[in-house]
Design a protein around this motif. Sequence first.
Motif, PDB file in Angstrom:
ATOM      1  N   GLN A  17     -12.110  37.270  34.200  1.00 51.74           N
ATOM      2  CA  GLN A  17     -12.936  36.576  33.163  1.00 51.74           C
ATOM      3  C   GLN A  17     -14.351  36.584  33.335  1.00 51.74           C
ATOM      4  OE1 GLN A  17     -10.974  32.603  33.963  1.00 51.74           O
ATOM      5  NE2 GLN A  17      -9.765  32.722  31.881  1.00 51.74           N
ATOM      6  N   GLU A  18     -14.769  36.777  34.462  1.00 53.43           N
ATOM      7  CA  GLU A  18     -15.974  37.053  34.953  1.00 53.43           C
ATOM      8  C   GLU A  18     -16.488  38.332  34.718  1.00 53.43           C
ATOM      9  OE1 GLU A  18     -19.062  36.703  38.956  1.00 53.43           O
ATOM     10  OE2 GLU A  18     -17.000  36.070  38.947  1.00 53.43           O
ATOM     11  N   ALA A  19     -15.617  39.652  34.942  1.00 55.39           N
ATOM     12  CA  ALA A  19     -16.118  40.916  34.644  1.00 55.39           C
ATOM     13  C   ALA A  19     -16.021  41.399  33.146  1.00 55.39           C
ATOM     14  CB  ALA A  19     -15.179  41.635  35.634  1.00 55.39           C
ATOM     15  N   THR A  20     -14.778  40.738  32.588  1.00 52.69           N
ATOM     16  CA  THR A  20     -14.584  41.596  31.230  1.00 52.69           C
ATOM     17  C   THR A  20     -15.789  41.534  30.101  1.00 52.69           C
ATOM     18  OG1 THR A  20     -12.362  41.221  31.648  1.00 52.69           O
ATOM     19  CG2 THR A  20     -12.875  41.400  29.343  1.00 52.69           C
ATOM     20  N   PRO A  21     -16.454  40.340  30.182  1.00 52.85           N
ATOM     21  CA  PRO A  21     -17.514  40.293  28.951  1.00 52.85           C
ATOM     22  C   PRO A  21     -18.719  41.341  29.296  1.00 52.85           C
ATOM     23  CG  PRO A  21     -16.948  38.220  30.057  1.00 52.85           C
ATOM     24  CD  PRO A  21     -16.316  38.830  30.853  1.00 52.85           C
ATOM     25  N   LEU A  22     -18.882  41.977  30.382  1.00 51.94           N
ATOM     26  CA  LEU A  22     -19.678  42.991  30.797  1.00 51.94           C
ATOM     27  C   LEU A  22     -19.068  44.463  30.911  1.00 51.94           C
ATOM     28  CD1 LEU A  22     -21.892  41.281  33.078  1.00 51.94           C
ATOM     29  CD2 LEU A  22     -22.174  41.122  30.683  1.00 51.94           C
ATOM     30  N   MET A  23     -18.122  44.511  30.126  1.00 53.30           N
ATOM     31  CA  MET A  23     -17.471  45.947  30.083  1.00 53.30           C
ATOM     32  C   MET A  23     -17.465  46.464  28.643  1.00 53.30           C
ATOM     33  SD  MET A  23     -13.917  45.295  32.342  1.00 53.30           S
ATOM     34  CE  MET A  23     -13.224  46.904  32.054  1.00 53.30           C
ATOM     35  N   TYR A  24     -17.299  47.762  28.505  1.00 54.97           N
ATOM     36  CA  TYR A  24     -17.371  48.164  26.982  1.00 54.97           C
ATOM     37  C   TYR A  24     -16.042  47.982  26.263  1.00 54.97           C
ATOM     38  CZ  TYR A  24     -21.810  50.583  28.719  1.00 54.97           C
ATOM     39  OH  TYR A  24     -22.737  50.957  29.293  1.00 54.97           O
ATOM     40  N   GLU A  33      -7.966  56.047  27.715  1.00 53.42           N
ATOM     41  CA  GLU A  33      -7.700  56.829  29.261  1.00 53.42           C
ATOM     42  C   GLU A  33      -8.437  56.113  30.610  1.00 53.42           C
ATOM     43  OE1 GLU A  33      -8.209  60.819  28.444  1.00 53.42           O
ATOM     44  OE2 GLU A  33      -5.910  61.148  28.306  1.00 53.42           O
ATOM     45  N   ARG A  34      -9.204  55.180  30.135  1.00 50.60           N
ATOM     46  CA  ARG A  34      -9.750  54.326  31.072  1.00 50.60           C
ATOM     47  C   ARG A  34      -9.585  52.844  30.655  1.00 50.60           C
ATOM     48  NH1 ARG A  34     -16.042  56.248  30.927  1.00 50.60           N
ATOM     49  NH2 ARG A  34     -16.190  54.572  32.297  1.00 50.60           N
ATOM     50  N   PHE A  35      -9.656  51.991  31.696  1.00 48.97           N
ATOM     51  CA  PHE A  35      -9.756  50.333  31.617  1.00 48.97           C
ATOM     52  C   PHE A  35     -11.043  50.052  30.881  1.00 48.97           C
ATOM     53  CE2 PHE A  35      -7.043  50.511  35.868  1.00 48.97           C
ATOM     54  CZ  PHE A  35      -5.905  51.049  35.002  1.00 48.97           C
ATOM     55  N   SER A  36     -10.785  49.441  29.641  1.00 48.82           N
ATOM     56  CA  SER A  36     -11.968  48.927  28.811  1.00 48.82           C
ATOM     57  C   SER A  36     -11.988  47.589  28.990  1.00 48.82           C
ATOM     58  CB  SER A  36     -11.713  49.535  27.526  1.00 48.82           C
ATOM     59  OG  SER A  36     -10.634  48.867  26.885  1.00 48.82           O
ATOM     60  N   GLY A  37     -12.913  46.917  28.220  1.00 49.70           N
ATOM     61  CA  GLY A  37     -12.857  45.385  28.137  1.00 49.70           C
ATOM     62  C   GLY A  37     -11.856  44.956  27.106  1.00 49.70           C
ATOM     63  N   THR A  38     -11.275  45.781  26.345  1.00 50.62           N
ATOM     64  CA  THR A  38     -10.181  45.332  25.265  1.00 50.62           C
ATOM     65  C   THR A  38      -8.998  45.496  26.293  1.00 50.62           C
ATOM     66  OG1 THR A  38     -11.390  46.658  23.669  1.00 50.62           O
ATOM     67  CG2 THR A  38      -9.041  46.068  23.341  1.00 50.62           C
ATOM     68  N   TYR A  39      -8.815  46.518  27.263  1.00 56.15           N
ATOM     69  CA  TYR A  39      -7.567  46.229  27.984  1.00 56.15           C
ATOM     70  C   TYR A  39      -7.600  45.294  28.995  1.00 56.15           C
ATOM     71  CZ  TYR A  39      -4.503  47.642  32.074  1.00 56.15           C
ATOM     72  OH  TYR A  39      -3.490  47.850  33.091  1.00 56.15           O
ATOM     73  N   ALA A  40      -8.912  44.848  29.626  1.00 57.46           N
ATOM     74  CA  ALA A  40      -9.050  43.626  30.658  1.00 57.46           C
ATOM     75  C   ALA A  40      -8.904  42.190  29.695  1.00 57.46           C
ATOM     76  CB  ALA A  40     -10.408  43.736  31.130  1.00 57.46           C
ATOM     77  N   ASP A  41      -9.098  42.207  28.696  1.00 55.45           N
ATOM     78  CA  ASP A  41      -8.750  40.970  27.884  1.00 55.45           C
ATOM     79  C   ASP A  41      -7.091  40.901  28.079  1.00 55.45           C
ATOM     80  OD1 ASP A  41     -11.010  39.591  27.572  1.00 55.45           O
ATOM     81  OD2 ASP A  41     -11.355  40.467  25.667  1.00 55.45           O
ATOM     82  N   VAL A  79      -8.275  40.289  22.078  1.00 56.61           N
ATOM     83  CA  VAL A  79      -7.995  41.764  22.099  1.00 56.61           C
ATOM     84  C   VAL A  79      -7.921  41.929  20.369  1.00 56.61           C
ATOM     85  CG1 VAL A  79      -6.131  43.430  22.298  1.00 56.61           C
ATOM     86  CG2 VAL A  79      -6.747  41.740  24.105  1.00 56.61           C
ATOM     87  N   VAL A  80      -7.236  41.290  19.740  1.00 53.55           N
ATOM     88  CA  VAL A  80      -7.212  41.800  18.013  1.00 53.55           C
ATOM     89  C   VAL A  80      -8.279  41.263  17.178  1.00 53.55           C
ATOM     90  CG1 VAL A  80      -4.250  41.214  18.434  1.00 53.55           C
ATOM     91  CG2 VAL A  80      -5.774  39.490  17.464  1.00 53.55           C
ATOM     92  N   ASN A  81      -9.014  40.538  17.745  1.00 53.37           N
ATOM     93  CA  ASN A  81     -10.130  40.309  17.056  1.00 53.37           C
ATOM     94  C   ASN A  81     -11.346  41.126  17.370  1.00 53.37           C
ATOM     95  OD1 ASN A  81      -8.968  38.142  15.462  1.00 53.37           O
ATOM     96  ND2 ASN A  81      -9.494  36.342  16.874  1.00 53.37           N
ATOM     97  N   ASN A  82     -11.622  41.540  18.626  1.00 52.46           N
ATOM     98  CA  ASN A  82     -12.408  42.429  18.947  1.00 52.46           C
ATOM     99  C   ASN A  82     -12.044  43.772  19.791  1.00 52.46           C
ATOM    100  OD1 ASN A  82     -14.988  43.398  19.679  1.00 52.46           O
ATOM    101  ND2 ASN A  82     -15.381  41.968  21.380  1.00 52.46           N
ATOM    102  N   PRO A  83     -11.182  44.545  19.098  1.00 55.72           N
ATOM    103  CA  PRO A  83     -10.445  45.251  19.670  1.00 55.72           C
ATOM    104  C   PRO A  83     -11.077  46.639  20.076  1.00 55.72           C
ATOM    105  CG  PRO A  83      -9.887  45.654  17.517  1.00 55.72           C
ATOM    106  CD  PRO A  83     -10.940  44.273  17.458  1.00 55.72           C
ATOM    107  N   GLY A  84     -12.486  46.783  19.499  1.00 59.10           N
ATOM    108  CA  GLY A  84     -13.039  47.893  19.771  1.00 59.10           C
ATOM    109  C   GLY A  84     -12.544  49.083  18.772  1.00 59.10           C
TER     110      GLY A  84
END
Length: 704
Positions: free
Chosen positions: A199-206, A216-224, A285-290
């Motif tokens: 919860q602390e790290a995810t808002p500052l991920m792409y 193929e990388r862990f994104s903020g979408t995956y982290a959520d 995830v579904v509302n901000n999926p990138g």
Amino acid sequence: MKKLLVIFIFTNLVFTSCEDDYLDVSAPSNVDEDFVFASPEDAQKVMAGIYDLWYSLDRKLYYDLEVVGSDSERHPENYSAQLRHIPEGLFASEINIDYGNSKDTWTECYQIINRCNIMLESIEAKEEYQNAITQGTPSPWTQVYGEAVAARATCYKLLVRYFGDVPYFNYAIRTTAQTDTLGLSSRDFIYDSEIAALQEATPLMYRLGESNVNAERFSGTYADAIIGRLAFDAAGYQLRRTDFDYGSVSFDQIGVDNGTWQAKYVRRSDWRDYMAVAKEYYLKVVNNPGSAYLIENDDRGEDFNNPFQRNFQYLMDLEVSPESLYESGYTRGFNSDFPYSFGRPSGGGGSNAYPTKNYGQARIYSSFYYGDFVTEDKRRDVTACITANSGAASERLIDFSPGSREKGGLAMNKLDEARFSDPYITAQRRSGCNWQQLRMADVMLDLAYASAAIGDEATAKAYLEQVRSRAFNQEDQTEFVTNYINAISGQDLLDAIAFERKLELAGEGKTRWDMILYGTMPERIVALRNRQIAMVNGLKTDGFYTFPETGVTISNYIWTKYVDIKDIDPTLDLLTKETPNDLQPSDPIYPVLVPGWRGTSDLWTDYISTLPSDEVNLAIRGLYEYIDPNGTLAAELEADGYVRSPWGINMIENESQYTSDIFRGYPDSFFSAGEPPRYIMPIPSETISQSNGLITQGYGHASQ
């Protein structure tokens, strides 16, 4: 598929081993850490080393348990043929607690966890990272930091799933002395800790698609999504020890305590709070999926109309699917179990075959295929195959006799080397096809279940409808989607979502854990076994069995013959052609289009000039209807060149494989007594012996 991350040689040199330790973790020296983390690009190179380990992480227990141990998925061999069938079947007998694949998974998870902790501590000390945190916007530093947090959280998710309560540390271990006081941590503490860190790290991920971050990388979408997954797991039923102190957490229990191996099947009494968190983050995830989205339209032209299959075709085209939240990336020419283990089988040799050997570890219960998929469901033929690749550019009928390749029963069809846009024949297990570990439909159905569980049926139905809708043609929407969903609520809605996940995700290793978390594993095991027994009894008594849920019939025999499909219709391509809903058995193209999504690759005929065109594709009759072997239709088919071929009768001849051997460790008497399902793996002996008595074995497993 080409990895987008380059693995630098010095990455492996950086992570040199410290003194042997019962967790078998590794650590670099402080000097090396300063060098590696001089820039976010250097830190990303080290993260690339973690991804390199990830290509095999979880593959072993996924192979042994997850993709073969549900009420839709099974193994192909005899029960006694493989040691892995013991834990898959809930321990009818004991295994060595140092069973290789289990021990390796334990070790590899902790290796990654410690490497992530080292990265996190080093990055946190960087002034550039601290400045990025202050600014509150994603940066290369916060992105790679978040990737390490997501990797660690995913490893703990797997450890809890397989082993229950496990040692937990969120700091770097550099000496064995740091592990001397480590005991088992409650899974509740592990879930809460990793959710908080994410919860602390995810808002500052792409998000996916931002700053060249793909699936193929862990994104903020995956982290959520992982926050949602951890919360969902925390809310679900699991096997817990009765000899372990869970503090103030109270439980709702199914059945009775097992006094022999001291365990109970329970969920937290405050489970709704965790389901609310799961819903919140799945909505993120579904509302901000990138760039990720559910594939709802088939973009391949007028000859294609299956958006469900389109997702898997991206993988076979060696492209990242837009439906993916995470794919483990493989490089062609190197080790890859996809589709070797989890795709359409092939009888080819280890190299230079068409295609090379595909073992087919993931198989499908015939009662699931015939009894759960309605004929109109576009997922059925994509999910399971009834013909294998011969290995010489032709079809071969699947055989229900236990074994591998074309034997072992109905196999997976979501991946098929015949459908690769650029087929690879050089060597087996080298296709380069990615492992799609999390996709949007999975998240949407979890979101639907979490929403329904806490009373938000409108949200639940909306996402259930979105996923289910793409599985049916427009003319079938009212009956199989709109009316179907409108008619259900309460527990029926939860059951429908669970059933939809079974249909949508079959062969992807999701259903076993669903069964556990929903608290329905015992009843679903018994229902599966009873269904299989009824089918086999019908085959023995009548020569066929019709499933009451779908009206579809399986028979002892079907009729097959090799044909040149160009003689039937020059435009046909069986690899891409679906079966029209209104196609009748009397239609000349029926035998080659029912079922769809099979055949062989036209690209291979250039290599095998000696194979006659009328020995490539199989025409099939009687797959879904009973044909009396002594009747008029059978005689007509045989006069036309068809051969009576064994089908369901091979299940009769291997009856225990398809009935009593199913979940042998959970007999009907256990269900009647309310016994919990024993699915958790043993902790390796070295961990126990070197823990100074702080870590004890549970669930009836030996300690050495």
